[in-house]
Scaffold this motif. Structure first.
Motif, PDB file in Angstrom:
ATOM      1  N   ASP A 202     -78.603   9.848 -52.001  1.00 53.05           N
ATOM      2  CA  ASP A 202     -79.071   9.845 -50.619  1.00 53.05           C
ATOM      3  C   ASP A 202     -78.394  10.964 -49.829  1.00 53.05           C
ATOM      4  O   ASP A 202     -77.176  11.141 -49.871  1.00 53.05           O
ATOM      5  CB  ASP A 202     -78.735   8.496 -49.973  1.00 53.05           C
ATOM      6  N   ARG A 203     -79.201  11.704 -49.082  1.00 54.58           N
ATOM      7  CA  ARG A 203     -78.691  12.847 -48.316  1.00 54.58           C
ATOM      8  C   ARG A 203     -77.784  12.420 -47.152  1.00 54.58           C
ATOM      9  O   ARG A 203     -77.143  13.254 -46.518  1.00 54.58           O
ATOM     10  CB  ARG A 203     -79.848  13.678 -47.775  1.00 54.58           C
ATOM     11  N   ARG A 204     -77.690  11.112 -46.898  1.00 55.43           N
ATOM     12  CA  ARG A 204     -76.729  10.652 -45.896  1.00 55.43           C
ATOM     13  C   ARG A 204     -75.305  10.909 -46.346  1.00 55.43           C
ATOM     14  O   ARG A 204     -74.383  10.977 -45.523  1.00 55.43           O
ATOM     15  CB  ARG A 204     -76.888   9.153 -45.650  1.00 55.43           C
ATOM     16  N   PHE A 205     -75.124  11.058 -47.660  1.00 56.64           N
ATOM     17  CA  PHE A 205     -73.773  11.138 -48.211  1.00 56.64           C
ATOM     18  C   PHE A 205     -73.385  12.533 -48.702  1.00 56.64           C
ATOM     19  O   PHE A 205     -72.276  12.712 -49.178  1.00 56.64           O
ATOM     20  CB  PHE A 205     -73.635  10.140 -49.372  1.00 56.64           C
ATOM     21  N   TRP A 206     -74.283  13.505 -48.606  1.00 55.00           N
ATOM     22  CA  TRP A 206     -73.915  14.834 -49.066  1.00 55.00           C
ATOM     23  C   TRP A 206     -74.764  15.901 -48.378  1.00 55.00           C
ATOM     24  O   TRP A 206     -75.836  15.606 -47.830  1.00 55.00           O
ATOM     25  CB  TRP A 206     -74.044  14.970 -50.584  1.00 55.00           C
ATOM     26  N   ASP A 340     -66.367   9.520 -48.544  1.00 59.42           N
ATOM     27  CA  ASP A 340     -67.436   9.149 -47.608  1.00 59.42           C
ATOM     28  C   ASP A 340     -68.555  10.190 -47.595  1.00 59.42           C
ATOM     29  O   ASP A 340     -69.698   9.864 -47.287  1.00 59.42           O
ATOM     30  CB  ASP A 340     -66.859   9.025 -46.192  1.00 59.42           C
ATOM     31  N   PHE A 341     -68.183  11.451 -47.945  1.00 56.02           N
ATOM     32  CA  PHE A 341     -69.167  12.531 -47.844  1.00 56.02           C
ATOM     33  C   PHE A 341     -68.766  13.652 -48.784  1.00 56.02           C
ATOM     34  O   PHE A 341     -67.571  13.861 -49.037  1.00 56.02           O
ATOM     35  CB  PHE A 341     -69.231  13.058 -46.401  1.00 56.02           C
ATOM     36  N   LEU A 342     -69.789  14.371 -49.294  1.00 51.00           N
ATOM     37  CA  LEU A 342     -69.549  15.482 -50.206  1.00 51.00           C
ATOM     38  C   LEU A 342     -70.306  16.706 -49.726  1.00 51.00           C
ATOM     39  O   LEU A 342     -71.467  16.602 -49.298  1.00 51.00           O
ATOM     40  CB  LEU A 342     -69.997  15.094 -51.618  1.00 51.00           C
ATOM     41  N   ILE A 343     -69.649  17.871 -49.798  1.00 49.81           N
ATOM     42  CA  ILE A 343     -70.300  19.147 -49.493  1.00 49.81           C
ATOM     43  C   ILE A 343     -70.347  19.967 -50.772  1.00 49.81           C
ATOM     44  O   ILE A 343     -69.310  20.247 -51.383  1.00 49.81           O
ATOM     45  CB  ILE A 343     -69.534  19.915 -48.397  1.00 49.81           C
ATOM     46  N   ALA A 344     -71.558  20.341 -51.174  1.00 42.98           N
ATOM     47  CA  ALA A 344     -71.756  21.112 -52.404  1.00 42.98           C
ATOM     48  C   ALA A 344     -71.841  22.593 -52.065  1.00 42.98           C
ATOM     49  O   ALA A 344     -72.881  23.073 -51.589  1.00 42.98           O
ATOM     50  CB  ALA A 344     -73.016  20.653 -53.122  1.00 42.98           C
TER      51      ALA A 344
END
Length: 484
Positions: A202-206, A340-344
């Motif tokens: 889900d794009r809410r998390f990354w 809580d969140f990931l940035i690729a």
């Protein structure tokens, strides 16, 4: 009028005088064309970032004046500089000519010193990214470049001998052109490169590092950033500065890359010689630099490490990412980690089969994997195999000859051209050389295409330089003398 305004006005006056002395822009020379009673542009440029502006300026200076650039962004927000480029300053040296096209008064240095003086220039270390955007805004204005903003490319189609470009936004409808230049920047042809382990999450998390990220929403959050490049550091630093509780950089390599190889050998030889090398040498250069990687700037790395709540995890490959109710469980080679969140920060891809605006041409474009790469060249790196196989003026080549003739008139003037042409269509140092190479090719092909009209103009030209009263024919007198 302020000192800065006076200085800039004087610079602009000097630039206009220089252009006049150089007879620039050259007179328009391309015959007008129409298709089904609609006017046809000589060149349409998609993208009005740095490369798009340089291409547009060079076209106009060369006398190819029936041109326009379209950019999806609002005016003043083209390119990455004040959107997803999250560094504080450029990494390129401040002295580079950039898109100035050999005109001293068009350089960033001239623009800067005209407003703030030579002492301020000496004190300047690196160029702040927002100031570079201000310079490009001035560049567009002072050259009066024809750019239409808030216009998005929707489709490309063949229309007789021309290319039909469908647009939506501030300008909507179909535009015809003889040549099309894709100055689409870092995103090149394919957009974001997204690792397989993020598919379905889900794009809410990354987010991808080039997304429009609401960093304020990461306040108090545990954040992971994938990668060890410049964008990794810039995004990690931004998250930390916006109040993230903790930021971990997940770095697959056992050691941080530390040496910027291509910068170390930068020269005009590289700029002008790389694209003429045999393919095996091109592959060898680009594959080696990809393998060794470009390190992040020292300042960007220190911007992260000065925070106590930042951690660098080396030799930390990602095996899987699992979505949970309130975050992500990341299985790494160093164990399981929760965020809580990931940035690729995983860059971009040359595979543009998923982009609808390129749907008509994507299946026909020849890439390096279609025979240009040979196994003996070295490691078959996938992102290089996807690179388009381009001609000498950045034009695409057909996978099947005759299947999509308009490809020969579509020019890939963006980061995807690097394997074929070197770094002349995406980075600051050699963008002027790239624009020159592009426009020389376009000018030659347009002239050849219209050669019969140019010859007819040659025949029809009848303005005499001599009026007939400048001399006396002495032949009759000579005859008389010989008869004696």
């Amino acid at each position: 009028m302020t000192y800065a305004a006076k200085g800039l006005a004087a610079l602009e006056a000097q630039l206009q005088q220089d252009l006049e002395f150089l007879e620039l822009p050259a007179k328009s020379w391309v015959p007008e064309r129409a298709w089904q009673n609609a006017p046809v542009r000589d060149v349409v440029v998609i993208g009005a970032g740095m490369c798009g502006l340089a291409a547009l300026a060079k076209l106009q200076l060369t006398g190819i004046s029936n041109v326009v650039a379209y950019d999806a962004a609002p005016a003043g927000r083209e390119g990455p500089w004040i959107t997803f480029a999250r560094m504080e300053t450029l990494r390129s040296p401040k002295t580079l000519q950039g898109p100035a096209l050999g005109l001293a008064q068009l350089t960033f240095r001239a623009w800067f010193t005209a407003q703030w003086g030579k002492d301020a220039w000496q004190e300047l270390d690196k160029i702040p990214k927002a100031q570079w955007m201000d310079y490009l805004i001035w560049y567009r204005r002072v050259l009066n470049l024809p750019v239409q903003n808030s216009v998005r490319l929707k489709n490309i189609a063949q229309a007789g001998d021309y290319i039909a470009v469908d647009l939506e936004g501030a300008e909507t409808g179909r535009v015809y052109t003889r040549r099309l230049v894709l100055a689409t920047g870092r995103s090149g042809l394919g957009g974001f490169a997204v690792p397989d382990f993020l598919q379905g999450v889900d794009r809410r998390f990354w987010a991808h590092s080039a997304d429009d990220i609401d960093f304020s929403a990461l306040q108090g959050k545990r954040v992971a950033v994938i990668g060890a490049g410049a964008s990794s550091m810039d995004n990690a630093a931004t998250a930390l500065e916006q109040g993230a509780a903790a930021v971990d950089l997940l770095i697959r390599r056992k050691e941080m890359p530390r040496i910027n190889k291509m910068t170390g050998i930068g020269s005009q030889g590289v700029v002008h010689g790389m694209h003429q090398l045999p393919d095996a040498w091109k592959w060898r250069f680009v594959e080696y630099t990809a393998a060794t990687q470009t390190p992040p700037p020292r300042s960007s790395t220190l911007r992260v490490s000065r925070h106590d709540n930042a951690r660098f995890f080396l030799d930390c490959g990602i095996n899987a990412v699992r979505q949970e109710a309130d975050g992500l469980l990341i299985e790494t080679t160093q164990g399981a980690l929760r965020y809580d969140f990931l940035i690729a920060a995983t860059g971009f891809t040359n595979d543009f089969r998923g982009r609808p605006e390129f749907a008509a041409i994507a299946p026909h474009i020849r890439s390096w994997s279609d025979g240009r790469y040979q196994p003996e060249m070295g490691n078959a790196r996938s992102n290089l195999l996807e690179a388009p196989d381009l001609g000498p003026a950045f034009e695409f080549r057909e996978l099947t000859p005759g299947a999509c003739p308009m490809l020969a008139h579509i020019h890939c003037f963006n980061d995807a051209a690097m394997l074929t042409h070197g770094k002349v269509s995406g980075d600051i140092p050699a963008v002027s050389a790239g624009a020159d190479r592009l426009v020389r090719g376009i000018a030659a092909s347009l002239f050849a295409e219209d050669v019969s009209q140019h010859f007819a103009s040659l025949q029809a030209f009848d303005t005499p330089e001599l009026q007939g009263d400048e001399w006396v024919d002495s032949t009759p007198q000579l005859k008389q003398e010989n008869a004696l």
